[in-house]
Design an enzyme around this catalytic site. Structure first.
Site, PDB file in Angstrom:
ATOM      1  N   LYS A 122     -22.624  24.186 -42.073  1.00  0.00           N
ATOM      2  CA  LYS A 122     -23.475  25.286 -41.600  1.00  0.00           C
ATOM      3  C   LYS A 122     -23.136  25.542 -40.149  1.00  0.00           C
ATOM      4  O   LYS A 122     -22.694  24.636 -39.438  1.00  0.00           O
ATOM      5  CB  LYS A 122     -24.957  24.910 -41.698  1.00  0.00           C
ATOM      6  CG  LYS A 122     -25.880  26.093 -41.718  1.00  0.00           C
ATOM      7  CD  LYS A 122     -25.910  26.684 -43.103  1.00  0.00           C
ATOM      8  CE  LYS A 122     -26.947  27.756 -43.278  1.00  0.00           C
ATOM      9  NZ  LYS A 122     -27.185  27.978 -44.719  1.00  0.00           N
TER      10      LYS A 122
HETATM   11  N1  GLU Z   1     -25.911  31.061 -46.465  1.00  0.00           N
HETATM   12  C1  GLU Z   1     -25.962  30.958 -47.894  1.00  0.00           C
HETATM   13  C2  GLU Z   1     -26.664  29.676 -48.308  1.00  0.00           C
HETATM   14  O1  GLU Z   1     -27.449  29.129 -47.583  1.00  0.00           O
HETATM   15  C3  GLU Z   1     -24.588  31.132 -48.530  1.00  0.00           C
HETATM   16  C4  GLU Z   1     -23.570  30.115 -48.154  1.00  0.00           C
HETATM   17  C5  GLU Z   1     -22.169  30.425 -48.635  1.00  0.00           C
HETATM   18  O2  GLU Z   1     -21.995  31.361 -49.386  1.00  0.00           O
HETATM   19  O3  GLU Z   1     -21.260  29.695 -48.211  1.00  0.00           O
HETATM   20  O4  GLU Z   1     -26.515  29.220 -49.414  1.00  0.00           O
END
Ligand code: GLU
Length: 433
Positions: A122
């Site tokens: 993240k």
């Molecule tokens: N931000 C989204 C999540 O929390 C998508 C993450 C992604 O597609 O890599 O799942």
């Protein structure tokens, strides 16, 4: 159980008091609960929990008025045991290292529950997008990308949209990374616009996945979705598409909110015609035609069949959980329910579909996008949605089976499944050197 967690190298909660308002502590509590159901070898739990790498960058950006502002940015790669690290980048004032660490761990478990070949990551920049111009957002995005460019890549770590970032943000990241590489690298991010290598269906994918697990939950509970009442907190990408898709399925979406407040109509809102159109015209859902005003807090306590928290973390807490009346909660957001609220909801027999299962549709279609970028071959939207349906449905049933077998909540079951899968990969790969 307690002994088992300790034997695995985790400290007892007695000696490490948890502040459940902190997402990292809440994530740790869920992880520890899952570990207590698993027979992990000594050291494995600590290895899985502590993760791999955290990058912290401080970088200057020239603002529109000519001044210079320094921003803090983060990228945490929690696990690469099952594949390249994967997870979104958020722009929000609450971003700090602990929040991003927690969200990176959640991505590890989410990708494992979905059984897609990624680890978890993240990223985030501490900033307040509604107060920034498009030009400022672009300069923040491009400079942040430059700062972390050495650590990301299609085989290494693949960012995607999250809170207050979108397809345009991904296009800027892809462009900046590609300029540094000297050639176009579409697979460095997912959630891109379709015109620069994005996937059909990615925009609505998280919501589509939420809807698939709601369908499965309703089926399991014997609830008819036709005419079921729904409240959706948050009207960003996830909230908007979830409300739209559920109303298209015949549910009555009776309440919707955004950061400014909410709207309510007990006969059902006209999601697209009234609420979305009003948002597009005014920047908020508040005061949409044919609606009464309602606060975000009131929305969570409405007498509805289905509640979808799709805003940010820490919304359902020990202070309001006793007043929640929904039969199903499908967590569109990451971490919207605190651990003590979970206990209260379980006592009230609320069926909670946890974030790492409920909102896994986004990263699953990100996986499809990455595969399409790698193959340089694009799929039809129907293929994407039917593959997504198959993956979400299987994940839901895998988790439900564990919940029934271990007599635990869907959240603990999802963590058990995820932690076990990552442990298997870590064991097979072994310890270097
Ligand atoms: N931000 C989204 C999540 O929390 C998508 C993450 C992604 O597609 O890599 O799942």
């Amino acid at each position: 159980m307690e002994e088992n967690a300790e034997a695995c190298g985790l400290e007892a909660t007695e000696t490490t008091p948890c502040d459940e308002a902190k997402l990292l502590d809440a994530a740790y509590m869920h992880f520890r609960e899952a570990v207590s159901h698993l027979m992990l070898e000594p050291g494995m739990a600590e290895l899985l929990w502590r993760g791999s790498r955290s990058y912290v960058v401080e970088f200057p950006v020239r603002m529109d008025d000519g001044s210079i502002r320094v921003f803090s940015g983060y990228r945490v790669q929690h696990s690469t045991h099952r594949g390249p690290a994967k997870g979104g980048i958020r722009f929000h004032p609450s971003v700090d290292l602990d929040e991003i660490k927690a969200l990176a761990a959640l991505m590890t478990w989410k990708c494992a529950v979905m059984n897609i070949p990624f680890g978890g990551a993240k990223g985030g920049v501490q900033c307040d997008p509604p107060e920034l111009s498009l030009g400022e957002l672009e300069r923040i995005t491009r400079r942040f990308t430059w700062e972390i460019a050495r650590f990301i890549g299609p085989e290494r770590d693949i960012p995607a949209p999250d809170v207050f970032t979108n397809a345009q943000t991904m296009a800027w990241i892809m462009d900046t990374y590609s300029i540094l590489a000297g050639y176009t690298v579409p697979g460095v991010v997912t959630g891109k616009p379709v015109d620069v290598g994005g996937s059909l269906g990615r925009e609505a994918a998280t919501a589509q996945g939420v809807v698939y697990v709601i369908r499965e939950s309703a089926h399991y509970l014997g609830m008819d979705l036709q005419g079921a009442t729904v409240a959706v907190q948050g009207f960003g990408n996830v909230g908007w598409h979830t409300a739209r898709l559920l109303s298209e399925l015949g549910c009555f979406v009776i309440a919707i909110s955004d950061v400014f407040g909410g709207v309510y109509n007990d006969k059902g809102l006209a999601v697209r015609r009234d609420v979305r159109a009003h948002l597009d015209a005014t920047g908020s859902v508040v005061n949409a035609p044919g609606t009464e005003s309602i606060s975000n807090a009131e929305l969570l306590e409405l007498d509805v069949d289905i509640l979808v928290p799709a805003a940010i973390e820490g919304q359902i807490t020990k202070d309001n959980a006793t007043r929640v009346k929904a039969r199903i909660i499908a967590e569109g957001a990451n971490g919207p329910t605190t651990p003590s609220a979970d206990v209260i909801l379980a006592e009230k027999n609320v069926f909670v579909v946890p974030d790492i299962l409920a909102n896994g549709g986004g990263v699953t279609v990100s996986y499809f996008e990455w595969v399409q970028n790698t193959q340089k071959l694009f799929w039809q939207e129907e293929d994407i949605n039917s593959r997504l349906d198959a993956i979400m449905t299987r994940a839901f049933r895998d988790v439900l089976r564990i919940a029934e077998r271990e007599k635990v909540s869907m959240r603990t079951a999802a963590y058990i499944l995820a932690v076990e899968r990552v442990a298997v990969a870590a064991r097979l790969r072994g310890i270097f050197p």
